[in-house]
Design an enzyme around this catalytic site. Structure first.
Site, PDB file in Angstrom:
ATOM      1  NE  ARG A  62      -1.581  -2.304   2.767  1.00  0.00           N
ATOM      2  CZ  ARG A  62      -1.666  -3.597   2.409  1.00  0.00           C
ATOM      3  NH1 ARG A  62      -2.737  -4.014   1.810  1.00  0.00           N
ATOM      4  NH2 ARG A  62      -0.704  -4.453   2.696  1.00  0.00           N
ATOM      5  CB  THR A  63       3.379   2.527   2.416  1.00  0.00           C
ATOM      6  OG1 THR A  63       2.583   2.016   3.492  1.00  0.00           O
ATOM      7  CG2 THR A  63       3.960   3.865   2.802  1.00  0.00           C
ATOM      8  CE  LYS A  90      26.738  -5.500  -5.844  1.00  0.00           C
ATOM      9  NZ  LYS A  90      26.874  -4.547  -6.951  1.00  0.00           N
ATOM     10  NE  ARG A 112       6.973   0.680   5.106  1.00  0.00           N
ATOM     11  CZ  ARG A 112       5.737   0.140   5.072  1.00  0.00           C
ATOM     12  NH1 ARG A 112       5.574  -1.123   4.749  1.00  0.00           N
ATOM     13  NH2 ARG A 112       4.692   0.885   5.346  1.00  0.00           N
ATOM     14  CG  HIS A 140       3.252   3.872   8.659  1.00  0.00           C
ATOM     15  ND1 HIS A 140       3.418   4.730   7.591  1.00  0.00           N
ATOM     16  CD2 HIS A 140       2.806   2.699   8.126  1.00  0.00           C
ATOM     17  CE1 HIS A 140       3.091   4.103   6.467  1.00  0.00           C
ATOM     18  NE2 HIS A 140       2.730   2.869   6.765  1.00  0.00           N
TER      19      HIS A 140
HETATM   20  N1   CP Z   1      -0.402   0.013   5.788  1.00  0.00           N
HETATM   21  C1   CP Z   1       0.820  -0.299   5.305  1.00  0.00           C
HETATM   22  O1   CP Z   1       1.846   0.294   5.686  1.00  0.00           O
HETATM   23  O2   CP Z   1       0.800  -1.298   4.370  1.00  0.00           O
HETATM   24  P1   CP Z   1       2.093  -1.778   3.552  1.00  0.00           P
HETATM   25  O3   CP Z   1       3.037  -2.412   4.545  1.00  0.00           O
HETATM   26  O4   CP Z   1       1.592  -2.731   2.520  1.00  0.00           O
HETATM   27  O5   CP Z   1       2.718  -0.557   2.954  1.00  0.00           O
END
Ligand code: CP
Length: 311
Positions: A62-63, A90, A112, A140
């Site tokens: 999603r993100t 590496k 992320r 998040h």
């Molecule tokens: N909600 C969320 O962060 O989903 P993903 O891990 O798929 O990005």
């Protein structure tokens, strides 16, 4: 009082750092972008001079797609990086990796990373704008922003409303960002889950705790249900997923037995039959896919406002 039309920071590292004006500005801008992305022509030229690198050191559906779509809807140039297929394998360090990418004239980094604080570390060491797309168990922020935005489509003023967060609070960056955001919006926040998955410090954030899922749901206007983050658990915090589902799983029978209708949310990915059953996840009470839809508009807003501040 003069309204400030600019974010207070050049980065989005966590909801903790945002003020009330930042939240208002992001939600108002997201509302405008939601109209844009529902038009036949979904693109605007706002970020045509901006290059954004999406750096994902952890899996995401999603993100990652949501940020990429948001960037493309804003006409930014976009590069995507997955740690698994990169020279990180590496032994290249995070800072070397990012500095090499930035030397190719990248303006913004969406990252992320499994390490809490990785985005803050980058923000101290590089000049580009950083957007935290989830850093370990820390925050998040854009998930919390899209969650709050989705809640406000149902209850426009969350002040004094009861928002329940169910599940693995201990390992969830979504829980922490949601708590910071909802408290800033004046909501009452309660968490519910097994005692082993609720950290002791949580009450110091102004959050109440309930271990009985029925009582917690009776209290709530909206329940945000979280996934058990098994990938972050080096020891067993619950006896089994089956037992978790028995005591804390949200199913239709449980919801039908309440004296009220509540809205059900989930940030995804869903473990059907564990924290939520299919007859709830796919029901009219669930706004799970609306959350995902709103994610694009909210991320467009964040990127647009950061670019505006940069300009
Ligand atoms: N909600 C969320 O962060 O989903 P993903 O891990 O798929 O990005």
């Amino acid at each position: 009082m003069t309204e400030i039309k600019e974010l207070s920071s050049k980065h989005i590292l966590g909801i903790k750092d945002l003020n009330a004006n930042d939240l208002k500005l992001i939600f108002e801008t997201a509302k405008n972008f939601k109209e844009v992305i529902n038009r036949p022509i979904k693109k605007v030229p706002s970020l045509r001079d901006v290059t954004i690198a999406n750096l994902f050191f952890e899996n995401s559906t999603r993100t990652r797609i949501s940020f990429e779509l948001a960037e493309k809807r804003l006409s930014a140039d976009v590069v995507n990086f997955s740690a698994g297929s990169s020279s990180v394998k590496k032994g290249e360090t995070l800072l070397d990796t990012v500095n090499n990418i930035l030397s190719m004239k990248v303006d913004m980094v969406v990252m992320r990373h499994p390490a809490p604080g990785a985005c803050a570390f980058l923000a101290k060491n590089i000049d580009a704008n950083i957007v935290n797309a989830g850093d370990g168990t820390h925050e998040h922020p854009t998930q919390a922003l899209l969650d709050a935005y989705s809640m406000m489509e149902i209850i426009p003023d969350l002040a004094g409303k009861n928002i329940l967060i169910v599940g693995d609070i201990k390992h969830s960056r979504v829980a922490l960002s949601n708590i910071f955001c909802l408290k800033k919006l004046g909501a009452n926040v309660k968490v519910c889950g097994p005692p082993t998955l609720i950290p002791k410090f949580i009450t110091s954030l102004g959050v109440s705790v309930e271990y009985d899922i029925r009582k917690a749901l009776e209290w709530a206007d909206i329940a945000n249900v979280l996934r058990i983050q098994l990938e972050r658990q080096d020891i067993k915090f619950i006896p089994s997923l089956r037992e978790y589902a028995q005591y804390f799983g949200i199913n239709k029978q449980l919801l039908d037995s309440l004296n009220k209708d509540i809205t059900i949310m989930h940030p995804g990915p869903i473990n059907r039959g564990v924290e939520i059953s299919s007859d709830v996840a796919d029901s009219d009470q669930s706004i799970i896919l609306q959350q995902v839809e709103n994610g694009v508009a909210v991320r467009m807003a964040v990127l647009y406002l950061l670019a505006a501040k940069r300009a």
